[in-house]
Design a protein around this motif. Structure first.
Motif, PDB file in Angstrom:
ATOM      1  N   TRP A  28       0.831  -1.198   0.000  1.00 20.21           N
ATOM      2  CA  TRP A  28       0.000   0.000   0.000  1.00 20.21           C
ATOM      3  C   TRP A  28       0.870   1.254   0.000  1.00 20.21           C
ATOM      4  N   TYR A  29       0.390   2.289  -0.686  1.00 21.25           N
ATOM      5  CA  TYR A  29       0.883   3.654  -0.508  1.00 21.25           C
ATOM      6  C   TYR A  29      -0.214   4.400   0.234  1.00 21.25           C
ATOM      7  N   GLY A  30      -0.022   4.632   1.510  1.00 22.24           N
ATOM      8  CA  GLY A  30      -1.083   5.221   2.299  1.00 22.24           C
ATOM      9  C   GLY A  30      -2.293   4.307   2.311  1.00 22.24           C
ATOM     10  N   GLU A  31      -3.433   4.827   1.857  1.00 23.85           N
ATOM     11  CA  GLU A  31      -4.646   4.021   1.784  1.00 23.85           C
ATOM     12  C   GLU A  31      -4.796   3.321   0.433  1.00 23.85           C
ATOM     13  N   SER A  32      -3.881   3.589  -0.493  1.00 24.33           N
ATOM     14  CA  SER A  32      -3.989   3.028  -1.844  1.00 24.33           C
ATOM     15  C   SER A  32      -3.373   1.631  -1.888  1.00 24.33           C
ATOM     16  N   HIS A  33      -4.190   0.638  -2.196  1.00 30.01           N
ATOM     17  CA  HIS A  33      -3.770  -0.758  -2.260  1.00 30.01           C
ATOM     18  C   HIS A  33      -3.227  -1.016  -3.663  1.00 30.01           C
ATOM     19  N   VAL A  34      -1.891  -1.211  -3.787  1.00 32.03           N
ATOM     20  CA  VAL A  34      -1.237  -1.251  -5.100  1.00 32.03           C
ATOM     21  C   VAL A  34      -0.934  -2.668  -5.556  1.00 32.03           C
ATOM     22  N   LEU A  35      -0.387  -3.490  -4.675  1.00 28.53           N
ATOM     23  CA  LEU A  35      -0.103  -4.888  -5.014  1.00 28.53           C
ATOM     24  C   LEU A  35      -1.178  -5.774  -4.393  1.00 28.53           C
ATOM     25  N   HIS A  36      -1.636  -6.736  -5.172  1.00 29.53           N
ATOM     26  CA  HIS A  36      -2.782  -7.551  -4.756  1.00 29.53           C
ATOM     27  C   HIS A  36      -2.454  -9.044  -4.725  1.00 29.53           C
ATOM     28  N   GLY A  37      -1.229  -9.382  -4.382  1.00 31.74           N
ATOM     29  CA  GLY A  37      -0.865 -10.791  -4.278  1.00 31.74           C
ATOM     30  C   GLY A  37       0.142 -11.210  -5.330  1.00 31.74           C
ATOM     31  N   ILE A  38       1.322 -10.578  -5.333  1.00 35.37           N
ATOM     32  CA  ILE A  38       2.380 -10.908  -6.294  1.00 35.37           C
ATOM     33  C   ILE A  38       3.005 -12.259  -5.920  1.00 35.37           C
ATOM     34  N   ASP A  39       3.125 -13.142  -6.917  1.00 36.04           N
ATOM     35  CA  ASP A  39       3.820 -14.420  -6.755  1.00 36.04           C
ATOM     36  C   ASP A  39       4.903 -14.515  -7.819  1.00 36.04           C
ATOM     37  N   LEU A  40       6.137 -14.755  -7.395  1.00 32.43           N
ATOM     38  CA  LEU A  40       7.205 -14.977  -8.360  1.00 32.43           C
ATOM     39  C   LEU A  40       8.362 -15.705  -7.695  1.00 32.43           C
ATOM     40  N   ASP A  41       9.155 -16.375  -8.521  1.00 31.53           N
ATOM     41  CA  ASP A  41      10.365 -17.067  -8.086  1.00 31.53           C
ATOM     42  C   ASP A  41      11.533 -16.595  -8.929  1.00 31.53           C
ATOM     43  N   VAL A  42      12.713 -16.501  -8.324  1.00 30.39           N
ATOM     44  CA  VAL A  42      13.928 -16.177  -9.053  1.00 30.39           C
ATOM     45  C   VAL A  42      14.990 -17.172  -8.632  1.00 30.39           C
ATOM     46  N   GLY A  43      15.517 -17.913  -9.605  1.00 30.18           N
ATOM     47  CA  GLY A  43      16.566 -18.871  -9.311  1.00 30.18           C
ATOM     48  C   GLY A  43      17.916 -18.204  -9.174  1.00 30.18           C
ATOM     49  N   GLU A  44      18.797 -18.817  -8.421  1.00 34.71           N
ATOM     50  CA  GLU A  44      20.142 -18.281  -8.244  1.00 34.71           C
ATOM     51  C   GLU A  44      20.845 -18.181  -9.595  1.00 34.71           C
ATOM     52  N   GLY A  45      21.389 -16.993  -9.897  1.00 35.25           N
ATOM     53  CA  GLY A  45      22.100 -16.780 -11.149  1.00 35.25           C
ATOM     54  C   GLY A  45      21.209 -16.412 -12.327  1.00 35.25           C
ATOM     55  N   GLU A  46      19.914 -16.255 -12.097  1.00 35.60           N
ATOM     56  CA  GLU A  46      19.000 -15.874 -13.174  1.00 35.60           C
ATOM     57  C   GLU A  46      18.917 -14.360 -13.329  1.00 35.60           C
ATOM     58  N   VAL A  47      18.541 -13.947 -14.541  1.00 32.82           N
ATOM     59  CA  VAL A  47      18.083 -12.587 -14.786  1.00 32.82           C
ATOM     60  C   VAL A  47      16.610 -12.690 -15.156  1.00 32.82           C
ATOM     61  N   VAL A  48      15.762 -12.041 -14.364  1.00 36.40           N
ATOM     62  CA  VAL A  48      14.316 -12.106 -14.546  1.00 36.40           C
ATOM     63  C   VAL A  48      13.787 -10.686 -14.672  1.00 36.40           C
ATOM     64  N   THR A  49      12.901 -10.463 -15.637  1.00 32.48           N
ATOM     65  CA  THR A  49      12.337  -9.129 -15.814  1.00 32.48           C
ATOM     66  C   THR A  49      10.884  -9.096 -15.374  1.00 32.48           C
ATOM     67  N   LEU A  50      10.466  -7.910 -14.956  1.00 31.42           N
ATOM     68  CA  LEU A  50       9.064  -7.610 -14.707  1.00 31.42           C
ATOM     69  C   LEU A  50       8.602  -6.664 -15.812  1.00 31.42           C
ATOM     70  N   LEU A  51       7.671  -7.126 -16.627  1.00 27.66           N
ATOM     71  CA  LEU A  51       7.139  -6.340 -17.727  1.00 27.66           C
ATOM     72  C   LEU A  51       5.689  -5.991 -17.435  1.00 27.66           C
ATOM     73  N   GLY A  52       5.238  -4.873 -17.954  1.00 31.23           N
ATOM     74  CA  GLY A  52       3.842  -4.473 -17.770  1.00 31.23           C
ATOM     75  C   GLY A  52       3.667  -3.011 -18.107  1.00 31.23           C
ATOM     76  N   ARG A  53       2.418  -2.586 -18.167  1.00 30.60           N
ATOM     77  CA  ARG A  53       2.120  -1.196 -18.478  1.00 30.60           C
ATOM     78  C   ARG A  53       2.498  -0.290 -17.308  1.00 30.60           C
ATOM     79  N   ASN A  54       2.581   0.994 -17.582  1.00 29.58           N
ATOM     80  CA  ASN A  54       2.821   1.962 -16.512  1.00 29.58           C
ATOM     81  C   ASN A  54       1.731   1.844 -15.453  1.00 29.58           C
TER      82      ASN A  54
END
Length: 248
Positions: A28-54
């Protein structure tokens, strides 16, 4: 609809040791609920990107992993240690390094002072000489004020500063934003070199063509949730779907 955590685990790249696990992350930013349950895994030595709209929640995800956001809940496990209740300074000491989109260069400090400012949190960081090999522009501008550097030089300084600390998981927010093509190429070469050295990188990036040159996998974030994961080798085959996600 967000994809299930078990699906993420099945789709994660085989043969990599889990380093970062995020489950049900909300923020949350103040009262604004921004993330709603992010799930992700990153393996050791990986490069992982997060893509999406603004506004999808990509930057907030990095800030929440690093603990630099006011309110968060869920689970963030780094190297098997739960970090959701830790302050950001304690998270940094575990070996996470964060380079924000605005780069965080102090205008009142010289390039050298900016470079040496963060404390070393773990052994294994790059030496100053190694950082100069990566980014010779920094060496040439040591006595300059940090904000007198070009955008590309500031990005190099911000990355070099974190590499000095010994962090082995790097969170990079929009490292190519507003940079000239020749500097973007240099940043890409740096990320690939760091991967070869065993660093793990989570990268927020708007330029998916650049992301394709450095990443192993791509998570798609929409409305504060991960809605898909595309392995890099399957990106071209899914380009129409990606365009739909990104509104290209």
């Amino acid at each position: 609809m967000a994809i299930e955590a078990t699906t993420l685990e099945r789709k994660a790249q085989a043969g990599t040791k889990p380093l970062l696990k995020v489950r049900g992350l909300e923020a949350w930013y103040g009262e604004s609920h921004v993330l709603h349950g992010i799930d992700l895994d990153v393996g050791e030595g990986e490069v992982v990107t997060l893509l999406g709209r603004n506004g999808a929640g990509k930057t907030t995800t990095l800030k929440s992993i690093m603990g630099v956001i006011g309110k968060r809940k869920g689970s963030v496990s780094f190297g098997g240690q739960e970090t959701i209740g830790l302050p950001s300074r304690a998270i940094a000491r575990l070996g996470l390094g964060y380079v924000p989109e605005e780069r965080g260069i102090y205008s009142t400090l010289s390039v050298e002072e900016n470079l040496m400012l963060p404390p070393q949190v773990k052994p294994g960081g790059l030496s100053v000489a190694q950082i100069f090999e990566l980014f010779p522009n920094i060496k040439e501008r040591l006595r300059s004020q940090g904000t007198k550097l070009s955008g590309g030089e500031q990005q190099m300084l911000a990355i070099g500063r974190i590499l000095r600390t010994g962090a082995n998981l790097l969170l990079l927010d929009e490292p190519t934003e507003g940079l000239a093509p020749v500097i973007i190429d240099q940043i890409g070469a740096t990320i690939r070199m760091l991967k070869q050295k065993g660093f793990t990188i989570v990268l927020v990036e708007q330029n998916f063509r650049f992301a394709q040159t450095v990443a192993d996998r791509h998570y798609i974030v929409e409305q504060g949730k991960v809605i898909d994961m595309i392995p890099n080798e399957e990106l071209d085959a899914n380009i129409d779907k990606l365009h739909g996600y990104l509104g290209v």
